[in-house]
Design a protein around this motif. Sequence first.
Motif, PDB file in Angstrom:
ATOM      1  N   ASP A  33       0.833  -1.210   0.000  1.00  0.00           N
ATOM      2  CA  ASP A  33       0.000   0.000   0.000  1.00  0.00           C
ATOM      3  C   ASP A  33       0.862   1.252   0.000  1.00  0.00           C
ATOM      4  O   ASP A  33       0.545   2.231  -0.657  1.00  0.00           O
ATOM      5  CB  ASP A  33      -0.921   0.012   1.224  1.00  0.00           C
ATOM      6  CG  ASP A  33      -2.159  -0.811   0.976  1.00  0.00           C
ATOM      7  OD1 ASP A  33      -2.421  -1.106  -0.212  1.00  0.00           O
ATOM      8  OD2 ASP A  33      -2.839  -1.166   1.941  1.00  0.00           O
ATOM      9  N   PHE A  34       1.926   1.177   0.764  1.00  0.00           N
ATOM     10  CA  PHE A  34       2.834   2.333   0.842  1.00  0.00           C
ATOM     11  C   PHE A  34       3.429   2.628  -0.528  1.00  0.00           C
ATOM     12  O   PHE A  34       3.473   3.772  -0.973  1.00  0.00           O
ATOM     13  CB  PHE A  34       3.937   2.046   1.846  1.00  0.00           C
ATOM     14  CG  PHE A  34       4.961   3.126   1.948  1.00  0.00           C
ATOM     15  CD1 PHE A  34       4.656   4.324   2.560  1.00  0.00           C
ATOM     16  CD2 PHE A  34       6.221   2.957   1.405  1.00  0.00           C
ATOM     17  CE1 PHE A  34       5.590   5.330   2.646  1.00  0.00           C
ATOM     18  CE2 PHE A  34       7.161   3.951   1.486  1.00  0.00           C
ATOM     19  CZ  PHE A  34       6.845   5.147   2.110  1.00  0.00           C
ATOM     20  N   ARG A  35       3.840   1.567  -1.185  1.00  0.00           N
ATOM     21  CA  ARG A  35       4.424   1.725  -2.512  1.00  0.00           C
ATOM     22  C   ARG A  35       3.403   2.357  -3.462  1.00  0.00           C
ATOM     23  O   ARG A  35       3.708   3.265  -4.219  1.00  0.00           O
ATOM     24  CB  ARG A  35       4.799   0.348  -3.036  1.00  0.00           C
ATOM     25  CG  ARG A  35       6.163   0.356  -3.606  1.00  0.00           C
ATOM     26  CD  ARG A  35       6.586  -1.022  -3.994  1.00  0.00           C
ATOM     27  NE  ARG A  35       7.799  -1.375  -3.297  1.00  0.00           N
ATOM     28  CZ  ARG A  35       8.058  -2.559  -2.796  1.00  0.00           C
ATOM     29  NH1 ARG A  35       7.178  -3.522  -2.896  1.00  0.00           N
ATOM     30  NH2 ARG A  35       9.190  -2.791  -2.192  1.00  0.00           N
ATOM     31  N   ARG A  36       2.183   1.847  -3.372  1.00  0.00           N
ATOM     32  CA  ARG A  36       1.125   2.350  -4.253  1.00  0.00           C
ATOM     33  C   ARG A  36       0.870   3.832  -3.989  1.00  0.00           C
ATOM     34  O   ARG A  36       0.773   4.645  -4.910  1.00  0.00           O
ATOM     35  CB  ARG A  36      -0.153   1.550  -3.995  1.00  0.00           C
ATOM     36  CG  ARG A  36      -1.078   1.571  -5.191  1.00  0.00           C
ATOM     37  CD  ARG A  36      -2.339   0.800  -4.928  1.00  0.00           C
ATOM     38  NE  ARG A  36      -2.077  -0.561  -4.494  1.00  0.00           N
ATOM     39  CZ  ARG A  36      -2.951  -1.291  -3.796  1.00  0.00           C
ATOM     40  NH1 ARG A  36      -4.091  -0.764  -3.426  1.00  0.00           N
ATOM     41  NH2 ARG A  36      -2.671  -2.512  -3.447  1.00  0.00           N
ATOM     42  N   LEU A  37       0.812   4.143  -2.723  1.00  0.00           N
ATOM     43  CA  LEU A  37       0.547   5.542  -2.344  1.00  0.00           C
ATOM     44  C   LEU A  37       1.638   6.464  -2.886  1.00  0.00           C
ATOM     45  O   LEU A  37       1.351   7.533  -3.437  1.00  0.00           O
ATOM     46  CB  LEU A  37       0.473   5.639  -0.822  1.00  0.00           C
ATOM     47  CG  LEU A  37       0.180   7.023  -0.270  1.00  0.00           C
ATOM     48  CD1 LEU A  37      -1.243   7.408  -0.586  1.00  0.00           C
ATOM     49  CD2 LEU A  37       0.411   7.064   1.214  1.00  0.00           C
ATOM     50  N   CYS A  38       2.882   6.007  -2.732  1.00  0.00           N
ATOM     51  CA  CYS A  38       4.005   6.843  -3.182  1.00  0.00           C
ATOM     52  C   CYS A  38       3.928   7.067  -4.685  1.00  0.00           C
ATOM     53  O   CYS A  38       4.167   8.168  -5.170  1.00  0.00           O
ATOM     54  CB  CYS A  38       5.321   6.186  -2.823  1.00  0.00           C
ATOM     55  SG  CYS A  38       5.702   6.356  -1.103  1.00  0.00           S
ATOM     56  N   GLU A  84      -9.380   1.351   4.876  1.00  0.00           N
ATOM     57  CA  GLU A  84     -10.733   0.801   4.738  1.00  0.00           C
ATOM     58  C   GLU A  84     -10.716  -0.470   3.919  1.00  0.00           C
ATOM     59  O   GLU A  84     -11.390  -1.444   4.223  1.00  0.00           O
ATOM     60  CB  GLU A  84     -11.632   1.818   4.031  1.00  0.00           C
ATOM     61  CG  GLU A  84     -12.468   2.657   4.947  1.00  0.00           C
ATOM     62  CD  GLU A  84     -13.219   3.708   4.168  1.00  0.00           C
ATOM     63  OE1 GLU A  84     -13.841   3.358   3.145  1.00  0.00           O
ATOM     64  OE2 GLU A  84     -13.179   4.882   4.575  1.00  0.00           O
ATOM     65  N   TYR A  85      -9.935  -0.444   2.871  1.00  0.00           N
ATOM     66  CA  TYR A  85      -9.882  -1.596   1.981  1.00  0.00           C
ATOM     67  C   TYR A  85      -9.311  -2.807   2.712  1.00  0.00           C
ATOM     68  O   TYR A  85      -9.779  -3.926   2.550  1.00  0.00           O
ATOM     69  CB  TYR A  85      -9.022  -1.269   0.761  1.00  0.00           C
ATOM     70  CG  TYR A  85      -9.170  -2.291  -0.324  1.00  0.00           C
ATOM     71  CD1 TYR A  85     -10.267  -2.266  -1.173  1.00  0.00           C
ATOM     72  CD2 TYR A  85      -8.234  -3.304  -0.480  1.00  0.00           C
ATOM     73  CE1 TYR A  85     -10.429  -3.217  -2.153  1.00  0.00           C
ATOM     74  CE2 TYR A  85      -8.382  -4.265  -1.457  1.00  0.00           C
ATOM     75  CZ  TYR A  85      -9.484  -4.211  -2.293  1.00  0.00           C
ATOM     76  OH  TYR A  85      -9.649  -5.168  -3.258  1.00  0.00           O
ATOM     77  N   LYS A  86      -8.319  -2.524   3.530  1.00  0.00           N
ATOM     78  CA  LYS A  86      -7.713  -3.608   4.294  1.00  0.00           C
ATOM     79  C   LYS A  86      -8.774  -4.260   5.193  1.00  0.00           C
ATOM     80  O   LYS A  86      -8.879  -5.489   5.258  1.00  0.00           O
ATOM     81  CB  LYS A  86      -6.584  -3.014   5.137  1.00  0.00           C
ATOM     82  CG  LYS A  86      -5.678  -4.024   5.763  1.00  0.00           C
ATOM     83  CD  LYS A  86      -4.538  -3.326   6.454  1.00  0.00           C
ATOM     84  CE  LYS A  86      -4.979  -2.618   7.702  1.00  0.00           C
ATOM     85  NZ  LYS A  86      -3.926  -1.845   8.344  1.00  0.00           N
ATOM     86  N   ARG A  90     -10.480  -8.085   5.173  1.00  0.00           N
ATOM     87  CA  ARG A  90     -10.533  -8.930   6.362  1.00  0.00           C
ATOM     88  C   ARG A  90     -11.957  -9.410   6.605  1.00  0.00           C
ATOM     89  O   ARG A  90     -12.210 -10.592   6.848  1.00  0.00           O
ATOM     90  CB  ARG A  90     -10.031  -8.127   7.564  1.00  0.00           C
ATOM     91  CG  ARG A  90      -9.698  -8.979   8.746  1.00  0.00           C
ATOM     92  CD  ARG A  90      -9.470  -8.120   9.954  1.00  0.00           C
ATOM     93  NE  ARG A  90      -8.341  -7.201   9.791  1.00  0.00           N
ATOM     94  CZ  ARG A  90      -8.291  -5.998  10.336  1.00  0.00           C
ATOM     95  NH1 ARG A  90      -9.282  -5.552  11.067  1.00  0.00           N
ATOM     96  NH2 ARG A  90      -7.240  -5.216  10.157  1.00  0.00           N
ATOM     97  N   LYS A  91     -12.883  -8.471   6.494  1.00  0.00           N
ATOM     98  CA  LYS A  91     -14.290  -8.829   6.732  1.00  0.00           C
ATOM     99  C   LYS A  91     -14.774  -9.838   5.704  1.00  0.00           C
ATOM    100  O   LYS A  91     -15.511 -10.777   6.017  1.00  0.00           O
ATOM    101  CB  LYS A  91     -15.160  -7.577   6.649  1.00  0.00           C
ATOM    102  CG  LYS A  91     -15.150  -6.747   7.899  1.00  0.00           C
ATOM    103  CD  LYS A  91     -16.054  -5.559   7.710  1.00  0.00           C
ATOM    104  CE  LYS A  91     -16.062  -4.677   8.943  1.00  0.00           C
ATOM    105  NZ  LYS A  91     -16.665  -3.390   8.664  1.00  0.00           N
TER     106      LYS A  91
END
Lengths: 583, 470
Positions: A33-38, A84-86, A90-91
């Motif tokens: 996610d961090f990579r994507r955000l960057c 939220e996606y994470k 999980r749900k």
Amino acid sequence: MGGVQKKKVCSNSATNYITRNRARKKLQLSLADFRRLCILKGIYPHEPKHKKKVNRGSTAPRTFYLMKDIRFLLHEPIVGKFREYKIFVRKLRKAYGKSEWSGVTRLKDNKPVYKLDHIIKERYPTFIDALRDVDDALSMGFLFSTFARTGKCHVQTIQLCRRLTVEWMNYVITSRALKKVFLSIKGIYYQAEVLGQTITWLVPYQFSHDHPTDVDYRVMATFTEMYTTLMGFINFRLYSSLNLVYPPKLDSKASGALLKGEDDGDYALDSESYMEKLSALSSCLARVVSSVEEDEAQMDHFPVEGEDVEQMEAREKEHKEQEAQRRLFEGLKFFVNREVPRESLAFVLRCFGAQVSWDKSLCIGAAYDVTDETITHHIADRPNMEKQYINRYYIQPQWVYDSINSKICLPVEDYFLGVTLPPHLSPFVEEKEGDYVPPEKLRIMALQRGEAIVQDEDEEDDEDDDDEDEEEEEEEEEEEEEEKEDEQNLKKMETQRSQGKSLSVKVTPGKVKKEDRGRLEQEEKAEEKRLAIMMMKKKEKYLYDKIMFGKKRKVREANKLTAKRKAHDDASKTDKKKKAKKQ
Amino acid sequence: MAPNRRVKRVAASQPGFMTLNTSIKPENLVSNRRKRINKNKKKNWNKHIDVNDVEDFLEDVRLQERTTGVASTTPNTRAIMSNTRAIMSYTRATISTTRAITLCSLCWPLLDSTRNNQQRRGLISDKSDESLFFLDAGDKKAGTQTVVEPTGRRKASRPLKVDLILKNNSLVPVPKDILAYQLPNAKKLRNVAKKAEQLAAIGKVPKKHRPPTKVDGPTKTTAADAPNNPTRDFYDIWGQETKETRDPWYLRQTGKAPVKALLLKAHEVEVKKEKEENKIIKQLAYDKDDRATEESVFQEQVEGLEEEDYDANDFNSACTLGILNLVEKKTEKQRKKERVQKIKEQRRLASRYKTGQQQQLFQLRSIKVSLRQREQRTKERQTQRRANQEAEKYRPRRLGKLKFTAQDLEVQLTNELTGSLRTLKPEGSVLKDRFKSLQKRNLIEPRERAKFKRRLKIKYVEKRSFREIT
């Protein structure tokens, strides 16, 4: 006592940087996610100048980010969406595990998604900024649109890329912005000028993918996600700048018959046929205000200060040339055989005002048949055709590309079926003075200048060779010439002197001695130069020698290339002769 | 009739009655208050109550009964429930009875829907509007036909206690409730209705009446928002772009462009000046610890004195030395010689200085040249350094464990090249190319694909049964 001791970690360089892992923890995101955000936000890693200081004394290789960048990321609303996606995942997993199918559907219905619009606006505050950065987006878009649906990336992404690239191509066609094309072994390079920006992109050949294993598809997909959003907005703006309807609609007036093809159902599903027709690139687009054939707007002339008439004329001339290039294929009617890359040719030909069609079974949107008598050029890529019409040229596809690059319709004879083609020269190479220019290019340049060369091939070659030889000699003899000139001058002087002596008795009406001013000036300059070289200091002399050496090396290389070329030509010529003798 | 009765009894109330005291008006002498009389005594009835009054009252009642009786038979009229009596009484107090009924039927159509078996009765009212406070519906069957007898029906017609409590006692008429006709949010509702009508005329159905389609559902809205939705629509994101960069022509006309350049120049000059000043200040700066304190000043003052004391012992020896020195006296000749020498020396220095000055004057040109050269050199170095820095920016950096390795150049040799586009064999992967390009531009760090490592060795065993078969 040397004052207060500084704390190590609080020093400047250490606080300016943050390691990737710490940044990730600060943002509470997983690495992916961090990579994507960057990528989405355009935050890239930095290499600190003093790694040891930043890394708390360790020299372990780490990825660093600037602290202020990470602080900037903290406020991004997308971060929330990632979290939220994470949770959603999980749900969902839990619901699956408990086999609560209603719960699964409900969760799927409320799947969190994020939008990138605000990021685009943030990263590209003005339209021109965005347009300057569209090269990458286009290359990526074209690349993804050629992917097969193999599950390497989302089918939806592929579809979106396809849609956007088709929109782009349609825009380029309508604005006639294409300038250069080059067929390389990787793909086809196109260059267009859109709103004053030169934009280059690469379109891979179709069906040529073997998916490489060492490429991170997730990273690429993230880039594509950003780029598609960017391209969409750019397309919208470009379409509105041309008064075109966005999303593009086919012009119902111009292609009424086309729209109601009977065989639509055979080719594509009803839902897809419109898109397919658009991507056939064979018909015009609808405009917002249906205008009667736009007149060529006369360029306004605003005399700019510090620009004299010559410059203005030059500008005007350039403009005219561009206009002529745009209408290169106007009035020509092409038919594309089935073995040639249809899309590329259709795109390129339509960009220069030609009409294109193909076999009905090849693709949707064919305007006319092979049997049409008005076809002027038939593009085929096979050694021979069985049935040939007499009133059209059968040419190989390279003719189209070469003509575009040379900005004139090249002679067709070199591109007939079965003929060995001339080399496909790259339009992106621009030779400076003193560089080696291949003879083919020289020939094209001559054609551009309007010098008709209607000769046999061999003769042409010979001529070319001669030219080259002369050039070589010229280059070599430049230095000698100067000396020679001097000698000649001296001789003249002497003779004059002697004449003066002999004619000292008689007074003849003096002739006005024509002074070749230019020549004199040149001489003077040369003399000055020589003196300057003599007067140079050791250091400067060294530098000067170095520069001169570089220049000479360049010349030498060019000479080598020409010699090589000559040898090659000779060899091929002898081969030909041998063959002829044998026959 | 009350006034008549009073006229009989009190002379002061009669017209034309004049009071002795002129300041008092005759009307004020008669109290307006009605005298309270018990009505449960026959004597009181005979003495105080006019028969005409009773008659009038009864007549009024009958009249009202007649009118309401007609109303109650019609199906549209609504009788009001007993439990909403309080509200009703309020309205009734404001408007006349008949109007009140019709109004109520308009305003509270819902009230009667919750009505249960309420007895409908004929309406009984008081004499006047002011005292009218209570509305009662009679039995539908009985109430309409029967003429209400004041004696027989007294109990039925008596107002409830609640009503009495809620009765408006003030004589000031209650202000008319002009809002009574109005619905809350009437304007908005009306507009909505109008809009709906218009839409209906076009053929559009408002969203709440439409059957829920897939697009409206939560699923599709989220899917439509997804960034990779192939049918998503775009808009003019740069539409409200503020035009920061002004037309160069305009700038030139208004003379703003050169001003900017000039400003920049001036700024640079100022910066230079400031730098020089700072330099001087730095040079002049002293250590703060060296600042003179009282103690140090005192020390300074005392310095010599203390030492004298201290050196008192050595004083004698020093004196003797000084005396010895003084003893050697110069001769006149020597002095003269010294003087001459001194003068000579001075002259020499002066001439030297003079020639030096002159020399410098002549050197001015060369100095200038050397200065210019030095400046040029620094300028060149600056540009070089700047270029280097710029080049450094675009060099692939070391961003992680791995170093960036450039991709091999894909080339096809002459013999590999085919003659036509059809037979061309594409080489190299465009995807890999793009990936490497991103790495080269330092957008992503070079990485290796995670390797799968087996922790335990695998033992290959051929099963016996398998061997047997083959």
